[in-house]
Write a protein that holds these residues in place. Sequence first.
Motif, short mmCIF file in Angstrom:
data_model
loop_
_atom_site.label_atom_id
_atom_site.label_comp_id
_atom_site.label_asym_id
_atom_site.label_seq_id
_atom_site.Cartn_x
_atom_site.Cartn_y
_atom_site.Cartn_z
N UNK A 136 0.88 -1.17 0.00
CA UNK A 136 0.00 0.00 0.00
C UNK A 136 0.92 1.22 0.00
N UNK A 137 1.39 1.59 -1.19
CA UNK A 137 2.46 2.57 -1.32
C UNK A 137 2.03 3.95 -0.80
N UNK A 138 2.84 4.51 0.09
CA UNK A 138 2.57 5.80 0.74
C UNK A 138 1.32 5.76 1.61
N UNK A 139 0.83 4.55 1.91
CA UNK A 139 -0.41 4.44 2.67
C UNK A 139 -1.65 4.57 1.82
N UNK A 140 -1.52 4.40 0.48
CA UNK A 140 -2.68 4.42 -0.40
C UNK A 140 -3.14 2.98 -0.61
N UNK A 141 -4.30 2.60 -0.07
CA UNK A 141 -4.71 1.19 -0.11
C UNK A 141 -4.91 0.66 -1.53
N UNK A 142 -4.40 -0.53 -1.75
CA UNK A 142 -4.66 -1.27 -2.97
C UNK A 142 -6.15 -1.62 -3.04
N UNK A 143 -6.66 -1.84 -4.23
CA UNK A 143 -8.05 -2.27 -4.40
C UNK A 143 -8.15 -3.74 -3.97
N UNK A 144 -8.45 -3.96 -2.70
CA UNK A 144 -8.44 -5.31 -2.13
C UNK A 144 -9.62 -6.15 -2.61
N UNK A 145 -10.72 -5.52 -2.98
CA UNK A 145 -11.84 -6.29 -3.54
C UNK A 145 -11.44 -6.87 -4.90
N UNK A 146 -10.82 -6.06 -5.73
CA UNK A 146 -10.37 -6.56 -7.03
C UNK A 146 -9.32 -7.64 -6.85
N UNK A 147 -8.44 -7.47 -5.86
CA UNK A 147 -7.44 -8.52 -5.57
C UNK A 147 -8.13 -9.83 -5.23
N UNK A 148 -9.17 -9.79 -4.41
CA UNK A 148 -9.91 -11.01 -4.08
C UNK A 148 -10.49 -11.66 -5.33
N UNK A 149 -11.01 -10.86 -6.24
CA UNK A 149 -11.57 -11.40 -7.47
C UNK A 149 -10.49 -12.06 -8.32
N UNK A 150 -9.31 -11.46 -8.37
CA UNK A 150 -8.17 -12.06 -9.08
C UNK A 150 -7.82 -13.41 -8.46
N UNK A 151 -7.79 -13.47 -7.14
CA UNK A 151 -7.45 -14.72 -6.46
C UNK A 151 -8.53 -15.78 -6.64
N UNK A 152 -9.79 -15.36 -6.65
CA UNK A 152 -10.88 -16.31 -6.90
C UNK A 152 -10.70 -16.98 -8.27
N UNK A 153 -10.40 -16.19 -9.27
CA UNK A 153 -10.23 -16.75 -10.62
C UNK A 153 -8.98 -17.62 -10.70
N UNK A 154 -7.94 -17.23 -9.98
CA UNK A 154 -6.72 -18.05 -9.97
C UNK A 154 -7.00 -19.41 -9.33
N UNK A 155 -7.78 -19.42 -8.26
CA UNK A 155 -8.11 -20.67 -7.59
C UNK A 155 -8.93 -21.58 -8.49
N UNK A 156 -9.86 -21.00 -9.22
CA UNK A 156 -10.66 -21.80 -10.16
C UNK A 156 -9.79 -22.37 -11.29
N UNK A 157 -8.82 -21.60 -11.70
CA UNK A 157 -7.99 -22.00 -12.84
C UNK A 157 -6.90 -22.98 -12.44
N UNK A 158 -6.28 -22.77 -11.25
CA UNK A 158 -5.10 -23.54 -10.88
C UNK A 158 -5.34 -24.56 -9.76
N UNK A 159 -6.45 -24.41 -9.05
CA UNK A 159 -6.75 -25.34 -7.97
C UNK A 159 -6.14 -24.97 -6.64
N UNK A 160 -5.51 -23.81 -6.55
CA UNK A 160 -5.01 -23.32 -5.26
C UNK A 160 -5.08 -21.79 -5.25
N UNK A 161 -5.08 -21.24 -4.03
CA UNK A 161 -5.20 -19.80 -3.85
C UNK A 161 -3.92 -19.29 -3.20
N UNK A 162 -3.09 -18.55 -3.91
CA UNK A 162 -1.83 -18.08 -3.31
C UNK A 162 -2.11 -17.17 -2.11
#
Length: 377
Positions: free
Chosen positions: A135-161
């Motif tokens: 979270x550079x300079x204290x500016x929060x990353x879009x954590x909801x979008x990150x969750x969506x990225x991880x959801x798709x990765x889990x569906x595609x690869x079978x694990x969630x980093x």
Amino acid sequence: MIPVFKVAMAPDAPERVAEVLRSGRVEHGPRADAFEVELGRRLGNPRVAAVNCATSGLHLALHLLVGRDPYRPDPTPERDEVLTTPFTFEGTNWPILGNGLKIRWVDTDPATLNIDLDDLERRISPRTRAIVVVHWLGFPLDLRKLDEVLDRAEQRLGFRPPVVEDCAQAWGATYREKPLGNHGNTAVYSFQTIKLLTAGGGGLVVLPDEELHRRALRTRWFGIDRADDRTRGEYEVPEWGFRFPMNEISAEIGLANLELVDDLLARHRANAHRFDKELQGVPGLEHTERPDDREPTFWAYPVKVEDRPGFMRRLDEAGIMTSIIARRNDEHVTVAAAREPLPGLDSVADRVCYLPVGWWLTEEQREHIVDTVRAGW
């Protein structure tokens, strides 16, 4: 000279530290325990572990999530990469190497200076063991979008980093009205000298579940459960660990400064909002994004400028310090083998610098900064 950073210290901190020294108890003890409790209360998550610095906290977090144990078989030896950003201070990334893992760089979002989540999604692969975001300079990353990225990765690869959030500059920041450390990942804060909340050093690991919390408390102290009876040597070490606990002196400084940090944060934000308004439309200057679903800390104030050397020289002549804070990590010879094209980072790396925005600015200094920037360079 108007500084970019300044140390904030509560007036009663020296005497409180003197009391700790007079007590004869300076290693991790009741003051560190009290600091942990109060930090957990303010974050709304009691699963916290205070450590001697944020870099130790990042090392510990990665060890807990994906650490390699030489005496136990690795069920996923092919997963040896950690996806991370090079647009950060080296303290974010060297713990990856310290855990025996490989760095794979992810591009930077030029609009926010945080990790590019679209590029992150493209790079998640069967080799991905974990992800580190800042979270550079204290500016929060879009954590909801990150969750969506991880959801798709889990569906595609079978694990969630698993994800580690570097919140070093982000004490007080919120995403969707929640403090960082409440979004399902492991988060690490810094209380280094020039941070908004300083303990003169130290850090905090914030855990998403009870099992990781229990292991963090144990492995920050050699893997020993401090509740065991060690007076007679009757204790067990179920997993090896480190010597990372926070000491009593740092904890007491932190407790003292907790009493003023909310006011400091409010002043950072007020100064930033003034710059947002008064530096609009300046030729050769571009702002970062300001989505309304997150509240940054504005540890420093970022601007993207044409002719950065000329901009910094002009401000120096006007008695205003500027900084580039950190060199892009992928340029270091230490990690030359990991280098790859990062067009988003290339587009901003030589343009970004930071203005003073902190609690110490007077009204006159703030207006001097505005007038100097608006006059051009």
